[in-house]
Design a protein around this motif. Sequence first.
Motif, PDB file in Angstrom:
ATOM      1  N   GLY A 143      -3.021  -5.903  -1.461  1.00 31.73           N
ATOM      2  CA  GLY A 143      -2.656  -6.885  -0.430  1.00 31.73           C
ATOM      3  C   GLY A 143      -3.564  -8.107  -0.464  1.00 31.73           C
ATOM      4  N   LEU A 144      -4.871  -7.890  -0.688  1.00 28.16           N
ATOM      5  CA  LEU A 144      -5.795  -9.036  -0.743  1.00 28.16           C
ATOM      6  C   LEU A 144      -5.500  -9.884  -1.973  1.00 28.16           C
ATOM      7  N   ALA A 145      -5.220  -9.237  -3.107  1.00 26.36           N
ATOM      8  CA  ALA A 145      -4.895 -10.019  -4.316  1.00 26.36           C
ATOM      9  C   ALA A 145      -3.609 -10.802  -4.085  1.00 26.36           C
ATOM     10  N   ALA A 146      -2.623 -10.151  -3.465  1.00 30.64           N
ATOM     11  CA  ALA A 146      -1.352 -10.844  -3.195  1.00 30.64           C
ATOM     12  C   ALA A 146      -1.604 -12.050  -2.287  1.00 30.64           C
ATOM     13  N   ALA A 147      -2.464 -11.881  -1.297  1.00 30.13           N
ATOM     14  CA  ALA A 147      -2.756 -12.983  -0.363  1.00 30.13           C
ATOM     15  C   ALA A 147      -3.442 -14.138  -1.095  1.00 30.13           C
ATOM     16  N   ILE A 148      -4.343 -13.817  -2.017  1.00 32.56           N
ATOM     17  CA  ILE A 148      -5.072 -14.863  -2.751  1.00 32.56           C
ATOM     18  C   ILE A 148      -4.101 -15.706  -3.586  1.00 32.56           C
ATOM     19  N   PHE A 149      -3.130 -15.032  -4.213  1.00 30.23           N
ATOM     20  CA  PHE A 149      -2.287 -15.734  -5.189  1.00 30.23           C
ATOM     21  C   PHE A 149      -0.891 -16.097  -4.664  1.00 30.23           C
ATOM     22  N   SER A 150      -0.636 -15.855  -3.389  1.00 26.40           N
ATOM     23  CA  SER A 150       0.697 -16.153  -2.861  1.00 26.40           C
ATOM     24  C   SER A 150       1.014 -17.647  -2.971  1.00 26.40           C
ATOM     25  N   LYS A 151       2.266 -17.919  -3.346  1.00 25.50           N
ATOM     26  CA  LYS A 151       2.663 -19.325  -3.493  1.00 25.50           C
ATOM     27  C   LYS A 151       3.549 -19.777  -2.334  1.00 25.50           C
ATOM     28  N   ALA A 152       3.708 -18.916  -1.337  1.00 27.05           N
ATOM     29  CA  ALA A 152       4.643 -19.225  -0.249  1.00 27.05           C
ATOM     30  C   ALA A 152       4.105 -20.356   0.632  1.00 27.05           C
ATOM     31  N   GLY A 153       5.018 -20.987   1.372  1.00 28.79           N
ATOM     32  CA  GLY A 153       4.615 -22.013   2.322  1.00 28.79           C
ATOM     33  C   GLY A 153       3.730 -21.394   3.401  1.00 28.79           C
ATOM     34  N   ARG A 154       4.107 -20.201   3.818  1.00 31.33           N
ATOM     35  CA  ARG A 154       3.342 -19.498   4.853  1.00 31.33           C
ATOM     36  C   ARG A 154       3.213 -18.034   4.422  1.00 31.33           C
ATOM     37  N   THR A 155       1.981 -17.536   4.394  1.00 27.00           N
ATOM     38  CA  THR A 155       1.769 -16.134   4.005  1.00 27.00           C
ATOM     39  C   THR A 155       1.062 -15.405   5.136  1.00 27.00           C
ATOM     40  N   LEU A 156       1.661 -14.307   5.553  1.00 25.72           N
ATOM     41  CA  LEU A 156       1.087 -13.489   6.639  1.00 25.72           C
ATOM     42  C   LEU A 156       0.797 -12.096   6.100  1.00 25.72           C
ATOM     43  N   VAL A 157      -0.420 -11.607   6.356  1.00 25.38           N
ATOM     44  CA  VAL A 157      -0.760 -10.235   5.952  1.00 25.38           C
ATOM     45  C   VAL A 157      -0.760  -9.368   7.207  1.00 25.38           C
ATOM     46  N   LEU A 158       0.045  -8.321   7.201  1.00 19.82           N
ATOM     47  CA  LEU A 158       0.120  -7.417   8.360  1.00 19.82           C
ATOM     48  C   LEU A 158      -0.622  -6.130   8.016  1.00 19.82           C
ATOM     49  N   GLU A 159      -1.678  -5.838   8.749  1.00 18.66           N
ATOM     50  CA  GLU A 159      -2.518  -4.665   8.449  1.00 18.66           C
ATOM     51  C   GLU A 159      -2.576  -3.775   9.688  1.00 18.66           C
ATOM     52  N   GLN A 160      -2.329  -2.482   9.467  1.00 20.78           N
ATOM     53  CA  GLN A 160      -2.285  -1.563  10.614  1.00 20.78           C
ATOM     54  C   GLN A 160      -3.663  -1.246  11.197  1.00 20.78           C
ATOM     55  N   LEU A 161      -4.711  -1.319  10.387  1.00 19.29           N
ATOM     56  CA  LEU A 161      -6.052  -1.032  10.900  1.00 19.29           C
ATOM     57  C   LEU A 161      -6.645  -2.313  11.503  1.00 19.29           C
ATOM     58  N   SER A 162      -7.868  -2.189  12.041  1.00 19.11           N
ATOM     59  CA  SER A 162      -8.447  -3.369  12.689  1.00 19.11           C
ATOM     60  C   SER A 162      -9.329  -4.172  11.741  1.00 19.11           C
ATOM     61  N   GLN A 163      -9.353  -3.798  10.468  1.00 18.54           N
ATOM     62  CA  GLN A 163     -10.132  -4.546   9.471  1.00 18.54           C
ATOM     63  C   GLN A 163      -9.462  -4.393   8.105  1.00 18.54           C
ATOM     64  N   PRO A 164      -9.757  -5.299   7.162  1.00 19.31           N
ATOM     65  CA  PRO A 164      -9.127  -5.173   5.844  1.00 19.31           C
ATOM     66  C   PRO A 164      -9.854  -4.158   4.960  1.00 19.31           C
ATOM     67  N   ALA A 165      -9.110  -3.603   4.005  1.00 19.44           N
ATOM     68  CA  ALA A 165      -9.674  -2.848   2.873  1.00 19.44           C
ATOM     69  C   ALA A 165     -10.661  -1.740   3.242  1.00 19.44           C
ATOM     70  N   ARG A 166     -10.288  -0.921   4.220  1.00 17.25           N
ATOM     71  CA  ARG A 166     -11.161   0.207   4.583  1.00 17.25           C
ATOM     72  C   ARG A 166     -11.405   1.111   3.377  1.00 17.25           C
ATOM     73  N   LYS A 167     -10.327   1.338   2.603  1.00 15.26           N
ATOM     74  CA  LYS A 167     -10.485   2.257   1.470  1.00 15.26           C
ATOM     75  C   LYS A 167     -11.405   1.677   0.405  1.00 15.26           C
ATOM     76  N   LEU A 168     -11.243   0.393   0.135  1.00 12.53           N
ATOM     77  CA  LEU A 168     -12.096  -0.228  -0.904  1.00 12.53           C
ATOM     78  C   LEU A 168     -13.578  -0.038  -0.585  1.00 12.53           C
ATOM     79  N   LEU A 169     -13.899  -0.073   0.713  1.00  5.09           N
ATOM     80  CA  LEU A 169     -15.309   0.070   1.109  1.00  5.09           C
ATOM     81  C   LEU A 169     -15.856   1.444   0.715  1.00  5.09           C
ATOM     82  N   ALA A 170     -14.950   2.429   0.622  1.00  7.41           N
ATOM     83  CA  ALA A 170     -15.392   3.794   0.323  1.00  7.41           C
ATOM     84  C   ALA A 170     -15.366   4.087  -1.177  1.00  7.41           C
ATOM     85  N   THR A 171     -14.895   3.128  -1.975  1.00  9.03           N
ATOM     86  CA  THR A 171     -14.706   3.432  -3.401  1.00  9.03           C
ATOM     87  C   THR A 171     -16.030   3.456  -4.165  1.00  9.03           C
ATOM     88  N   GLY A 172     -15.980   4.209  -5.267  1.00  8.30           N
ATOM     89  CA  GLY A 172     -17.155   4.293  -6.152  1.00  8.30           C
ATOM     90  C   GLY A 172     -18.402   4.737  -5.399  1.00  8.30           C
TER      91      GLY A 172
END
Length: 402
Positions: free
Chosen positions: A13-42
Amino acid sequence: MGTTLIVGAGAAGLAAAIFSKAGRTLVLEQLSQPARKLLATGGGRCNVTHSATIDELMATFGKRNRFVEPALSQFTPEDICELLSQNGVQTIVEEDGCIFPESGKATDIVGALYSAAEKNASFVYDCEVTELLVEDNHVVGVKTASGKVFNADKVIFCTGGKCRRALGSTGAAYEMLSKHGIKITPLMPALAPIFIKEKWLAELSGISCPNALLSAKGVEPLSGAILFTHTGVSGPAALAYSGQIASRFAKSKEPYILKLSYIADMLLQDWIDLFDSWRRPYGTSQVNNLLSKYLPKALAKALCKQAGLESDTIVAHFNRGMTERLAELCCGTKLTITGLGDWESAMVTHGGVSIKELDPFTLESKTIKGLYITGELVDVDAPCGGYNITWALASGKLAAEQ
Ligand SMILES: Cc1cc2nc3c(=O)[nH]c(=O)nc-3n(C[C@H](O)[C@H](O)[C@H](O)COP(=O)(O)OP(=O)(O)OC[C@H]3O[C@@H](n4cnc5c(N)ncnc54)[C@H](O)[C@@H]3O)c2cc1C
């Protein structure tokens, strides 16, 4: 240039948001912060990608190699490192090719991706998408748990898979999509630990062997790093092997045995020859001390004990029977598997949106125009090594650029 909705603010979702070409891009996330899983990786360090060539990268995805090629070749590991660098995060390549942030902090990876994404998209948190809205085989938006409707002419699903609920992976998207006729292949937890019956293993919790060999009845042996845990065996090779033995284990009517060899290249005779070579020069040395030059000390001690040696047995008292028992344990400790990790201990989801549903060059649905599906939600997964995040980032970018 209309509105694009990105569902999920994880890696894809973050990569899609970075490279979106739309006039308006909205990211809808169910948690209260982005990328909870990424924080736990590695282990909190985030193995974000790998220095492998594109061919090597593709090969890690097995039969899905051709499907992932367009995405991976348009956003290579070098491109990922470049993007991170442009956003203030330097990366390092470890000996095995795995790439981590130089700081050793997953938070830095999330920070870099998020700050780039924020420049191009708006984020809405605590916003759980519950329904995909389609009219005449074209997406028109999504509905959320609060009943709110977001209209859009393009929707990119980046909701991840089904493992680790607390990190945002409920698996609800599979149902949402299958309601619209999208085929979902059977789901299984993958990259999950192997649980072992033998209690003596628990004492080794935290100890790793970088080049072990795992084997089990009916399945090709696999070599690589393992890590003992208080319940069994984990680490990259064990995590990968658990997926390979899953169906055999499930069907086995007898106890299913995992054989562990602690140095993959050493066969039974090599160990016997090694032990015999100690007899003249080291007659008064303790066997477990000599063995600990080859294996972690606690493991050497535990194996000596399992082979019937006292903690202070010296080489002069190391008889033939003990020699053979210890050699057999070093290259084939037999362990009884009691289970394989479930959704809460697995790292990725095996199975998902069938690759036959998507155009690999765009990741658009073949049946619903304007619907794109990326990341772990797709029936694509790879072993440990940074490959899964690489796929998530590359697929998010590919879908966003259409
Ligand atoms: C403990 C652990 C360690 C790992 N370590 C590594 C590693 O080092 N390297 C590696 O390559 N891979 C690793 N992985 C795998 C990797 O994290 C995933 O493959 C990757 O994060 C998948 O990215 P994604 O964007 O598809 O999904 P996710 O990163 O899971 O993001 C999905 C997002 O969508 C949101 N979401 C879900 N449903 C909805 C909804 N209905 N409405 C709104 N939002 C929704 C979620 O809350 C979440 O934020 C690890 C996994 C685990 C569990």
